[in-house]
Design a protein around this motif. Structure first.
Motif, PDB file in Angstrom:
ATOM      1  N   VAL A 138     -18.360 -71.116  33.550  1.00 19.24           N
ATOM      2  CA  VAL A 138     -19.559 -71.756  34.106  1.00 19.24           C
ATOM      3  C   VAL A 138     -20.526 -72.161  32.998  1.00 19.24           C
ATOM      4  N   PHE A 139     -20.785 -71.258  32.064  1.00 10.81           N
ATOM      5  CA  PHE A 139     -21.848 -71.504  31.095  1.00 10.81           C
ATOM      6  C   PHE A 139     -21.393 -72.258  29.858  1.00 10.81           C
ATOM      7  N   ALA A 140     -20.112 -72.238  29.541  1.00 10.54           N
ATOM      8  CA  ALA A 140     -19.623 -73.059  28.432  1.00 10.54           C
ATOM      9  C   ALA A 140     -19.470 -74.510  28.876  1.00 10.54           C
ATOM     10  N   VAL A 141     -18.869 -74.707  30.050  1.00  7.02           N
ATOM     11  CA  VAL A 141     -18.676 -76.063  30.579  1.00  7.02           C
ATOM     12  C   VAL A 141     -19.977 -76.602  31.168  1.00  7.02           C
ATOM     13  N   GLY A 142     -20.742 -75.734  31.806  1.00 10.27           N
ATOM     14  CA  GLY A 142     -21.904 -76.171  32.581  1.00 10.27           C
ATOM     15  C   GLY A 142     -23.081 -76.686  31.782  1.00 10.27           C
ATOM     16  N   VAL A 143     -23.154 -76.358  30.495  1.00 10.62           N
ATOM     17  CA  VAL A 143     -24.261 -76.865  29.676  1.00 10.62           C
ATOM     18  C   VAL A 143     -24.309 -78.389  29.711  1.00 10.62           C
ATOM     19  N   SER A 144     -23.142 -79.019  29.730  1.00  9.06           N
ATOM     20  CA  SER A 144     -23.067 -80.493  29.742  1.00  9.06           C
ATOM     21  C   SER A 144     -23.524 -81.090  31.063  1.00  9.06           C
ATOM     22  N   GLY A 145     -23.845 -80.245  32.044  1.00 10.39           N
ATOM     23  CA  GLY A 145     -24.294 -80.729  33.343  1.00 10.39           C
ATOM     24  C   GLY A 145     -25.718 -80.343  33.678  1.00 10.39           C
ATOM     25  N   GLN A 146     -26.486 -79.903  32.678  1.00  7.74           N
ATOM     26  CA  GLN A 146     -27.879 -79.505  32.929  1.00  7.74           C
ATOM     27  C   GLN A 146     -28.804 -80.694  32.670  1.00  7.74           C
ATOM     28  N   PRO A 147     -29.358 -81.288  33.714  1.00  9.21           N
ATOM     29  CA  PRO A 147     -30.130 -82.531  33.545  1.00  9.21           C
ATOM     30  C   PRO A 147     -31.358 -82.374  32.667  1.00  9.21           C
ATOM     31  N   HIS A 148     -32.038 -81.198  32.750  1.00  5.20           N
ATOM     32  CA  HIS A 148     -33.222 -80.988  31.923  1.00  5.20           C
ATOM     33  C   HIS A 148     -32.878 -80.902  30.449  1.00  5.20           C
ATOM     34  N   LEU A 149     -31.602 -80.663  30.150  1.00  4.65           N
ATOM     35  CA  LEU A 149     -31.133 -80.580  28.764  1.00  4.65           C
ATOM     36  C   LEU A 149     -30.597 -81.925  28.284  1.00  4.65           C
ATOM     37  N   ILE A 150     -29.639 -82.489  29.013  1.00  2.00           N
ATOM     38  CA  ILE A 150     -28.956 -83.683  28.510  1.00  2.00           C
ATOM     39  C   ILE A 150     -29.833 -84.935  28.568  1.00  2.00           C
ATOM     40  N   THR A 151     -30.822 -84.952  29.460  1.00  2.00           N
ATOM     41  CA  THR A 151     -31.724 -86.117  29.464  1.00  2.00           C
ATOM     42  C   THR A 151     -32.539 -86.198  28.178  1.00  2.00           C
ATOM     43  N   LYS A 152     -32.734 -85.066  27.512  1.00  2.00           N
ATOM     44  CA  LYS A 152     -33.471 -85.091  26.244  1.00  2.00           C
ATOM     45  C   LYS A 152     -32.700 -85.833  25.163  1.00  2.00           C
ATOM     46  N   LEU A 153     -31.381 -85.892  25.295  1.00  2.00           N
ATOM     47  CA  LEU A 153     -30.590 -86.689  24.361  1.00  2.00           C
ATOM     48  C   LEU A 153     -30.868 -88.181  24.546  1.00  2.00           C
ATOM     49  N   MET A 154     -31.399 -88.568  25.708  1.00  3.21           N
ATOM     50  CA  MET A 154     -31.743 -89.959  25.962  1.00  3.21           C
ATOM     51  C   MET A 154     -33.115 -90.320  25.394  1.00  3.21           C
ATOM     52  N   MET A 155     -33.868 -89.305  24.946  1.00 11.29           N
ATOM     53  CA  MET A 155     -35.236 -89.536  24.481  1.00 11.29           C
ATOM     54  C   MET A 155     -35.340 -89.677  22.974  1.00 11.29           C
ATOM     55  N   THR A 156     -34.235 -89.504  22.249  1.00  8.73           N
ATOM     56  CA  THR A 156     -34.279 -89.515  20.796  1.00  8.73           C
ATOM     57  C   THR A 156     -34.560 -90.915  20.251  1.00  8.73           C
ATOM     58  N   ARG A 157     -35.058 -90.931  19.024  1.00 12.63           N
ATOM     59  CA  ARG A 157     -35.420 -92.202  18.397  1.00 12.63           C
ATOM     60  C   ARG A 157     -34.190 -93.046  18.107  1.00 12.63           C
ATOM     61  N   ASN A 158     -33.093 -92.419  17.673  1.00 11.79           N
ATOM     62  CA  ASN A 158     -31.854 -93.161  17.421  1.00 11.79           C
ATOM     63  C   ASN A 158     -30.651 -92.233  17.561  1.00 11.79           C
ATOM     64  N   VAL A 159     -29.466 -92.825  17.673  1.00 10.77           N
ATOM     65  CA  VAL A 159     -28.237 -92.080  17.940  1.00 10.77           C
ATOM     66  C   VAL A 159     -27.864 -91.155  16.793  1.00 10.77           C
ATOM     67  N   SER A 160     -28.113 -91.567  15.570  1.00 14.95           N
ATOM     68  CA  SER A 160     -27.683 -90.788  14.402  1.00 14.95           C
ATOM     69  C   SER A 160     -28.324 -89.409  14.335  1.00 14.95           C
ATOM     70  N   GLN A 161     -29.457 -89.210  15.053  1.00 15.82           N
ATOM     71  CA  GLN A 161     -30.131 -87.908  15.034  1.00 15.82           C
ATOM     72  C   GLN A 161     -29.284 -86.791  15.614  1.00 15.82           C
ATOM     73  N   ASN A 162     -28.295 -87.120  16.453  1.00 22.33           N
ATOM     74  CA  ASN A 162     -27.518 -86.087  17.120  1.00 22.33           C
ATOM     75  C   ASN A 162     -26.738 -85.211  16.148  1.00 22.33           C
ATOM     76  N   LYS A 163     -26.452 -85.721  14.956  1.00 21.48           N
ATOM     77  CA  LYS A 163     -25.743 -84.915  13.958  1.00 21.48           C
ATOM     78  C   LYS A 163     -26.569 -83.717  13.515  1.00 21.48           C
ATOM     79  N   GLN A 164     -27.900 -83.852  13.612  1.00 20.43           N
ATOM     80  CA  GLN A 164     -28.781 -82.723  13.287  1.00 20.43           C
ATOM     81  C   GLN A 164     -29.249 -81.994  14.548  1.00 20.43           C
TER      82      GLN A 164
END
Length: 495
Positions: free
Chosen positions: A251-277
């Motif tokens: 549940v918790f290893a797979v389910g992290v990718s389904g938490q909207p309050h978490l993954i929507t923050k990846l949509m707020m970043t300034r650019n894609v390259s930031q994800n490496k950090q």
């Protein structure tokens, strides 16, 4: 227990609540439109994003529920919290780059927006909106309960402040929360996360060593005492057993990718390259912060077994009792203020995505414009949704915070992991598969939870819902005719 210790803690809590009001007013000036309210203008740097992501998952669920669960179940609870670290890695692989690209090119301000763009199906948008609203009520109730438990524990141990009931504690903490969320939107949440995330990282290390010092013999003394009381409590799978622990891991290893309050923050970043950090930093930060959960939970169980500390009335009281009794008063005040910061910012994120579903997504799904001024109505709906969550929290007060949080976590995961995390990576995925998977899994998890159905071998109810959702999603997509994908979506999926 010296009254001055609790007075210092109360002072820190009061200072923090005043700070929340100031942050809300500051953020309100920066919130000009719905994209600012829901997406923070897509201008976040990698450090702010990383702190916001790990803090969103820790929150009251981890800070209050975690120590209580370890106190009650021993090492079984390790599987719940440590597996989240692996979940960050899985999320980074599946969504780290892709969700930011999809969000920018489709101009999405929410996950239902993203789902509708991917599948070209408004039913998909509607079902995801419903899933998010239902999950938000359960998970937001967890945050409100966590806040209320700590606030009541702190206030009721100070002689110069009258005792308050759990309901009054919920109403006091929620009033500050609602003001903070209504004025500042997601901007208030993410910038608060930087401060409270830093506090959590430093405090987790200090509290872990404080917990070891509180027990005679440190870690060895903890292990010996728990083993003599119940050998299973300190074993590899604790009191829950192997199958139950592995279901939590799933549940918790797979389910992290389904938490909207978490993954929507990846949509707020300034650019894609930031994800490496961003993703590695959030993963490491979460791992460090679990030291607080483990340290307090194990230490309090040992101290109670040794007769040094009286047994708490509720397992969820463990964190507050330990901080007030064994930590330095200033450290306790900082940690509890950090806890309130974590809960406030996470609750803000939940209200934000829930309100987006009501004001922005459901009207789009049914083809009608219900709210002409989305920013104004977003603030009104924030108050209404918070009121529903408060009622849910009051009537769910007998449920442990960690277990109530796990229910909300699973509700999100069962609907979002197949539809978004898999769907943005697999061209064969169909709208029908996504819709059936969401509808069936939501019905199943609520039937299991509300019907109080006991699953053999301690298997988590959420694990069953997520597994059913994934099986339906893959099988229906595989046996269906390959869908026609818009050229730009096809190109995005090839990047």
């Amino acid at each position: 227990m010296e009254d001055y210790r609790n007075s210092i803690t109360v002072l820190f809590v009061i200072i923090y609540m005043v700070l929340c009001i100031i942050i809300g007013l500051w953020a309100m000036k920066r919130t000009k439109n719905t994209e600012d309210f829901f997406m923070a203008g897509r201008k976040l740097g990698f450090f702010i994003t990383a702190m916001a992501m790990f803090s969103s998952l820790m929150s009251g669920f981890g800070f209050v529920g975690g120590p209580g669960l370890i106190y009650r179940m021993g090492s079984s609870a390790f599987w719940m919290f440590m597996s989240v670290t692996m979940g960050f890695l899985i999320m980074g692989v599946l969504l780290g780059k892709r969700i930011r690209l999809f969000g920018e090119f489709t101009k999405s301000v929410s996950l239902p927006d993203l789902a509708a763009a991917r599948y070209k199906n408004e039913t998909t948008r509607l079902l995801m909106s419903i899933a998010i609203i239902l999950g938000v009520i359960g998970y937001l109730g967890t945050q409100i309960m966590a806040m209320a438990i700590v606030l009541q524990s702190v206030i009721n141990n100070v002689d110069w402040i009258p005792n308050i009931s759990s309901t009054a504690s919920i109403l006091i903490s929620s009033s500050v929360l609602v003001f903070y969320c209504v004025t500042g939107g997601i901007i208030a949440s993410v910038y608060t996360d930087v401060v409270q995330g830093t506090i959590m990282l430093i405090s987790a290390i200090l509290i872990f060593f404080t917990a070891l010092a509180a027990v005679d013999g440190g870690l060895s003394g903890i292990a010996t005492t728990m083993f003599l009381d119940d050998p299973e409590s300190i074993g590899s799978f604790g009191t829950l057993g192997m199958i139950g622990c592995l279901s939590w891991y799933f549940v918790f290893a797979v389910g992290v990718s389904g938490q909207p309050h978490l993954i929507t923050k990846l949509m707020m970043t300034r650019n894609v390259s930031q994800n490496k950090q961003t993703v590695p930093l959030s993963m490491i930060s979460y791992g460090i912060s679990t030291l607080l959960i483990i340290g307090i939970g194990l230490a309090m169980r040992t101290l109670v077994l040794q007769g040094i500390h009286p047994s708490p009335a509720k397992a969820d009281d463990v964190a507050a009792l330990f901080l007030q009794s064994y930590a330095h008063p200033i450290l306790a005040g900082v940690v509890i203020a950090g806890l309130f910061a974590a809960v406030m910012s996470t609750a803000d994120a939940f209200l934000n995505i829930g309100v987006a579903a009501i004001v922005h997504d459901i009207p789009k799904a049914i083809g009608r414009t219900l709210f002409k001024n989305e920013l104004y109505w977003s603030r009104i709906m924030t108050i209404i949704l918070a009121a529903v969550a408060i009622i849910f929290a009051i009537y769910s007060s007998k449920e442990m915070v960690a277990l109530l949080g796990a229910f909300g976590f699973s509700t999100f995961a069962a609907a979002i992991v197949p539809t978004i995390a898999i769907g943005l990576n697999w061209k064969r995925a169909t709208a029908t598969a996504a819709n059936v998977a969401m509808a069936v899994s939501l019905t199943l998890i609520f039937f299991l939870q509300l019907g109080n159905i006991n699953i053999p071998y301690g298997i988590d109810k959420g694990a069953i819902a997520i597994l059913v959702s994934l099986v339906l999603f893959f099988s229906i997509s595989f046996f269906s005719k390959p869908p026609k994908i818009d050229p730009y979506i096809d190109e995005l999926m090839d990047l």
